[in-house]
Design an enzyme around this catalytic site. Structure first.
Site: not given
Ligand code: NAD
Length: 300
Positions: A18, A62, A89, A153, A188
């Site tokens: 995702r 996981d 990621n 976080y 997201t």
């Molecule tokens: P999201 O929730 O849309 O996607 C995260 C994905 O990680 C999901 O598909 C989820 O199933 C997977 N995931 C979660 N735990 C897991 C595990 N234990 N093992 C395997 N997969 C796992 O979130 P996103 O916004 O796409 O985030 C992606 C990355 O970007 C993350 O590391 C998040 O912390 C980072 N991030 C996001 C933002 C934001 O604002 N969206 C900002 C800074 C950093």
């Protein structure tokens, strides 16, 4: 580094089902790379794989289980013959004042975001060294900006950045480069779920100053990240103002910068307490998707 082209590169992406991982995988495939999508969410993995051509290998895992990370690397190498890049990621968010938030959510956030990234990178490193390849880890603006309610976080993402910095120096002589990726809020499910279901999180976001309060379009993050990967950058900030925040990081923890956060913190606490009373601590601290990952409270 010269001579690095994304075309034909085999890239293992955790959290590829995702959000940022999925959208970037799609763009990488469009540019001729061979993304391998690994994620906890099997159903979302299949949906994402359907819109990527040619169909990518998908792996349910996981990232908090080191053996599953090793198996994912092995499957990737068996399927493609090599691994050029790993992108740790996968991530989750939890929210709440340190004293009040769910201990399960706090520790799980660190387990997924920091230990999961470590297990992923450690498992991939021998194959990456073979290819003089590239390692990326999704950190955050929260690696260097630490608002109230986000201690888990921010700690996990500061740790992830520190891990990247140490590793970068360790593997440079082997021809391997290491990137920390720092997005601000990106539109997201992670941010949307927080805004929709966690009033204390929403309150924090409303109290932030521009440009820190805005959630940026996913496409913008994808564009910046792909260009960063193409250039094997050591630090990828998206959008560009995050680079400036990185350069000015000591000011982000100054009293002057924190003034609006200090002012709103008591209200964040009382709104959070109300949510705990109404819904229970796990539900107040994390989205349903994250709460489903939580085991019994291990810290009392
Ligand atoms: P999201 O929730 O849309 O996607 C995260 C994905 O990680 C999901 O598909 C989820 O199933 C997977 N995931 C979660 N735990 C897991 C595990 N234990 N093992 C395997 N997969 C796992 O979130 P996103 O916004 O796409 O985030 C992606 C990355 O970007 C993350 O590391 C998040 O912390 C980072 N991030 C996001 C933002 C934001 O604002 N969206 C900002 C800074 C950093």
């Amino acid at each position: 580094m010269t001579g690095w082209k994304l075309s034909e590169k085999v890239i293992l992406i955790t959290g590829g089902a995702r959000g940022i991982g999925a959208a970037t995988a799609r763009e990488l495939a469009r540019r001729g790379a061979r993304p391998v999508l690994a994620d906890l969410d099997g159903a979302a993995l299949e949906l994402t794989a359907k819109v990527i051509s040619p169909a990518p290998l998908t792996i349910e895992l996981d990232v908090t289980d080191p053996a599953q990370c090793e198996a994912a690397v092995q499957r990737t190498v068996e399927a493609h013959g090599r691994l050029d890049m790993v992108w740790a990621n996968a991530g989750i968010a939890s929210f709440g004042p340190l004293q009040l938030t769910s201990a399960s959510a706090w520790t799980r956030t660190v387990e997924v975001n920091l230990l999961g990234a470590y297990y992923t990178v450690r498992a991939a490193l021998p194959a990456i060294i073979d290819q003089r390849g590239y390692v990326a880890v999704t950190c955050s603006l929260a690696s260097f900006a630490h608002p109230p309610g986000m201690s888990a976080y921010a700690a996990s993402k500061a740790g992830a950045e520190a891990m990247c910095n140490s590793l970068r120096a360790e593997v440079a002589h082997l021809g391997v480069e290491v990137a920390s990726v720092h997005p601000t809020w990106i539109d997201t499910d992670m941010v949307r779920e927080g805004d929709e279901t966690q009033p204390a999180f929403r309150l924090l976001r409303q109290a932030m100053r521009p440009p820190f309060k805005r959630a940026y379009p996913l496409e913008r993050a994808v564009g910046d990240i792909v260009v960063g990967f193409e250039q094997r950058r050591r630090r990828i900030c998206t959008p560009r103002f995050v680079q400036l925040a990185h350069l000015l990081r000591p000011t982000l923890t100054s009293r002057a910068f924190e003034r609006n956060l200090l002012a709103v913190a008591p209200e964040i606490t009382s709104v959070f307490q109300k949510a705990v009373a109404e819904r229970g601590v796990d539900s107040a601290s994390a989205s349903d998707r994250v709460a489903a990952q939580l085991g019994p409270e291990r810290v009392r």
